[in-house]
Each structure stands twice: as C-alpha cells, then as structure tokens.
Write an enzyme that holds these catalytic residues in place. Structure first.
Site, PDB file in Angstrom:
ATOM      1  N   HIS A 144       4.794  -7.079   0.321  1.00  0.00           N
ATOM      2  CA  HIS A 144       4.426  -8.366  -0.263  1.00  0.00           C
ATOM      3  C   HIS A 144       5.194  -8.628  -1.559  1.00  0.00           C
ATOM      4  CE1 HIS A 144       0.696  -9.055   2.271  1.00  0.00           C
ATOM      5  NE2 HIS A 144       1.107  -7.848   2.635  1.00  0.00           N
TER       6      HIS A 144
ATOM      7  N   SER B 155       8.259   4.374   5.095  1.00  0.00           N
ATOM      8  CA  SER B 155       9.519   4.047   4.443  1.00  0.00           C
ATOM      9  C   SER B 155       9.267   3.633   3.001  1.00  0.00           C
ATOM     10  CB  SER B 155      10.277   2.982   5.206  1.00  0.00           C
ATOM     11  OG  SER B 155      11.638   2.996   4.824  1.00  0.00           O
TER      12      SER B 155
ATOM     13  N   ASP C  66       0.885  -1.152   0.000  1.00  0.00           N
ATOM     14  CA  ASP C  66       0.000   0.000   0.000  1.00  0.00           C
ATOM     15  C   ASP C  66       0.927   1.207   0.000  1.00  0.00           C
ATOM     16  OD1 ASP C  66      -2.010  -1.844   0.365  1.00  0.00           O
ATOM     17  OD2 ASP C  66      -2.858  -0.903   2.149  1.00  0.00           O
TER      18      ASP C  66
END
Length: 411
Positions: free
Chosen positions: A278, A369, A219
């Site tokens: 992911h 980050s 995201d």
C-alpha cells in the site's frame, strides 16, 4: 505449534506457542551463514539443488505445505523424506535456530520466526559456492533458482493448487475473518488466495488526516534507516548496494542526485503475511520501471551477508510517487525473490492517479518478498522506536497503516 516458532526453552513460550522473550536474545538475532556449526558439510551442491527441485515438485502432488515446501526447523524431525534428501538438515535444526528474531512493537518482547526450508536450501547453494557453480546437468545456481521460482508460480496459478490453501492457513494460523472473502473455498487458485484482499476496515491508517504523516506500506518485518550509510552499516552488507544500483539509474543521473542521502524503509514480507502493498504517503502515481534480475532469497541472513547483493541483483519494479506535502519523489521498489512468481501493480500502475496513505498499490504472487522505499532528504523522520530496533539490528513487526514517521514541518 505453527512456523512462527523456535527451539527456545519453554519458559520463553506463550500459551499459544508463539515464542516470546522479554529480554534480548543471548544469541545473535541472525544466523551466521558461514559459522562452522551451522553449515551442511555433507551436503553437495547437487544434493542441495535436487532438494530444492524436489520441494517444488512435491508441492504439485502433496497438499500439506507444512510437510514440504513450508517445513520449518521444528517440524523436520517428523518429515523423514526431507532429511533423507538433504543430509544434515535435521542436525542443523536441532543445534541452531534457523531463522531470526522479530521485535513486537510497543513491547520489549521478541518472537522467533523459523525460516522455511526452501529458503535455507537456496542460501546453502549461494553461500557455499557462487553463481558459477554448476549443478544438476550443468545448470548454474542462478539459473536453477530462476527456473524453480517460475515453475512454482505456474503450479500455484493452476486450479488444482486450491487444495493447498487449507494447510497453508493452518500452518501459519491465518486469521480469515479479516479477509474480504473469508470463505477459502471460493478462491480459484493458491495464488488467488496468496494475494488475497482484506476488508476495507481491517487496516486502519494512523494519522490518516495528517498530510505530513507517513505509514507502513505492508504487513511486514520492518527496518528503517535515516541514511543509506546507516543502512549499510547495520543491515544491508552487499558491496554493490547504492541508491543508483537499487533504482537502476546511472550514478550521474538527475534521479541519483535527487535520492542522494535518502532515508530507507525496508518492508520484508514473510510467506504468512498479507501480500498486497500500500501507499505510505499522500501523493500521485508516476512511472513504473521494471528491472530484470535474479531470484535470491530476501531473508535477513542473505541481506546481511557481506559481499552478497540481494536488493540490487533481484528482479524488481520501481514505482515513482510524488509526495503531495513536499512535491518530492519517493521511490517505491517492489523486489521479487526465491519462488516469487510475479509483481503486480493495481493503483500503482495508473500513472497520474491521486493516492492516499493506505491505498493499495499492488501485490506479490507466491512467496515472501520485500519493498524498499527511498525517501529523499527531509521527507521523513522515522518513528524513534523503529530506528532504535533497526540499530540493534532487529526487525519490527508492523501492519499496513501503522505509523512509519512524519515529514518535518519545516519542509
């Protein structure tokens, strides 16, 4: 109004106070760091350093993050202790958008995301001096940023830090119904919540059955560039940015040769984002190489600063994945940043493990980050809309599993 906000005229604001524009913004999508109108001329380095330390210390004793470490430009006027501590910050907030625009995928709309105050102070320390400037009892700026980042990570690892979770949820209007554990009282620390897990069905993977499809790793706010040269032309302005420097390998090495001319995807996670990352491909987990470094902010303003190297200077961990469809390696680089305490690997730490698109690889502890994925030539053709936005340049808001691109069938 939450921190995804802006000092835009009311006509650009939607009913839920998330500012949107159907036309490109008239001002540059990114703040000009060295503009005469947006610096803090009355702020000394010692004052800026003291401000950053005070914000970190404040987070230990005060649970409302919006009144301290996550204060943004539109809230500064109601927080006297901050603009008394940091002279000129409220004037800067009134006269300039402290943050950047982000494109909403599938539309012509953009939102403005305000920068947390801690990131703005960190940039001031770096851009109006250098790492050799000494502050607060002769501590170098780089040392100060590292010390405060480690301190904040420890504070948010403590059981007492759970008291800040409700204000964090409210500040960023987080949707708790998509969480694997939606009851925020059940988290053991703030960092436990920060690295929260989602329900298995919360992020469906586009084209999951297609072995040539490649998806978003996080995201995030995303930029993509078909070549490193384009990335340096439009986005990454640090003079030391090269693939060998990013991966921490010699320019003459076999790894450097393999990734020569790579395509780059840059996944920037804001503090409000789900902070697990992911796998973008179907493949196999390889080695993880940790590279120690600095704790600079990874905001676009820092990445766009000529001569200032963020991605190749910050602490980072490089995971090498083998792409099932081509047999080629993909470098997955998790990059730490200001107030980010750690990078943790889950499936990404299990060498030899087979992973699918959308499988979890790891997580960041406190702070926003970035992940940079480097794809060797021929592994990916990015989706056209993502490339178009990146050439503006403006980031695109995407979720884990959203389409990133595809491996050309000829490969």
């Amino acid at each position: 109004m939450n921190v995804i906000s802006c000092l835009l005229p009311p006509r650009f604001r939607s009913q839920n106070n998330q500012e949107m524009s159907t036309q490109p913004p008239t001002d540059k999508p990114l703040e000009h760091i060295h503009s005469a109108s947006n610096n803090l001329p009355n702020l000394t380095h010692d004052q800026a350093a003291a401000g950053l330390v005070a914000l970190v210390d404040h987070s230990q004793k005060h649970t409302d993050v919006s009144q301290g470490i996550h204060a943004s430009s539109h809230t500064l006027f109601s927080i006297p202790w901050i603009h008394h501590l940091i002279p000129g910050i409220e004037k800067l907030a009134a006269e300039y958008h402290i943050g950047n625009f982000v494109a909403i995928r599938g539309s012509k709309e953009q939102i403005f995301e305000a920068m947390p105050i801690y990131a703005r102070i960190g940039m001031h320390l770096l851009f109006y001096g250098n790492e050799q400037v000494r502050v607060l009892h002769s501590t170098k700026v780089e040392t100060l940023l590292k010390e405060q980042s480690i301190k904040e990570g420890k504070l948010y690892d403590s059981p007492e830090s759970t008291a800040s979770i409700p204000s964090f949820v409210a500040t960023y209007s987080l949707e708790t119904s998509e969480l694997l554990e939606p009851d925020i009282t059940r988290y053991k620390t703030f960092n436990d919540f920060f690295s929260r897990k989602l329900r298995p069905d919360a992020r469906p993977v586009d084209n999951a059955a297609d072995p040539l499809a490649i998806c978003s790793a996080a995201d995030c706010r995303l930029t993509v560039y078909p070549t490193v040269d384009l990335a340096k032309q439009f986005w990454i302005k640090g003079r030391e940015f090269t693939i060998p420097n990013l991966l921490g390998v010699p320019p003459t090495s076999e790894t450097a040769s393999t990734f020569d001319g790579s395509s780059l995807a840059i996944f920037r996670l804001a503090p409000s984002d789900y902070h697990r990352f992911h796998c973008p491909i179907d493949g196999t987990v390889g080695e993880v190489v940790h590279i120690p470094g600095q704790y600079y902010t990874v905001n676009p303003q820092a990445v766009n600063e000529p001569g200032f190297d963020v991605f190749t200077a910050n602490t980072r961990s490089v995971l090498y994945l083998t792409h099932a469809a081509t047999g080629l390696p993909v470098a997955f680089v998790a990059i730490g940043a200001l107030l980010v305490g750690s990078i943790g690997w889950t499936n990404g730490g299990e060498k030899g493990k087979t992973v699918k698109k959308g499988d979890e690889l790891g997580y960041f502890a406190y702070g926003g980050s970035t992940v940079v994925a480097a794809f060797p030539k021929g592994v990916i053709e990015f989706d056209a809309d993502l490339v178009a936005n990146s050439m503006v340049p403006v980031e695109t808001l995407v979720k884990v599993g959203n389409s990133l691109g595809r491996t050309p069938a000829k490969v």
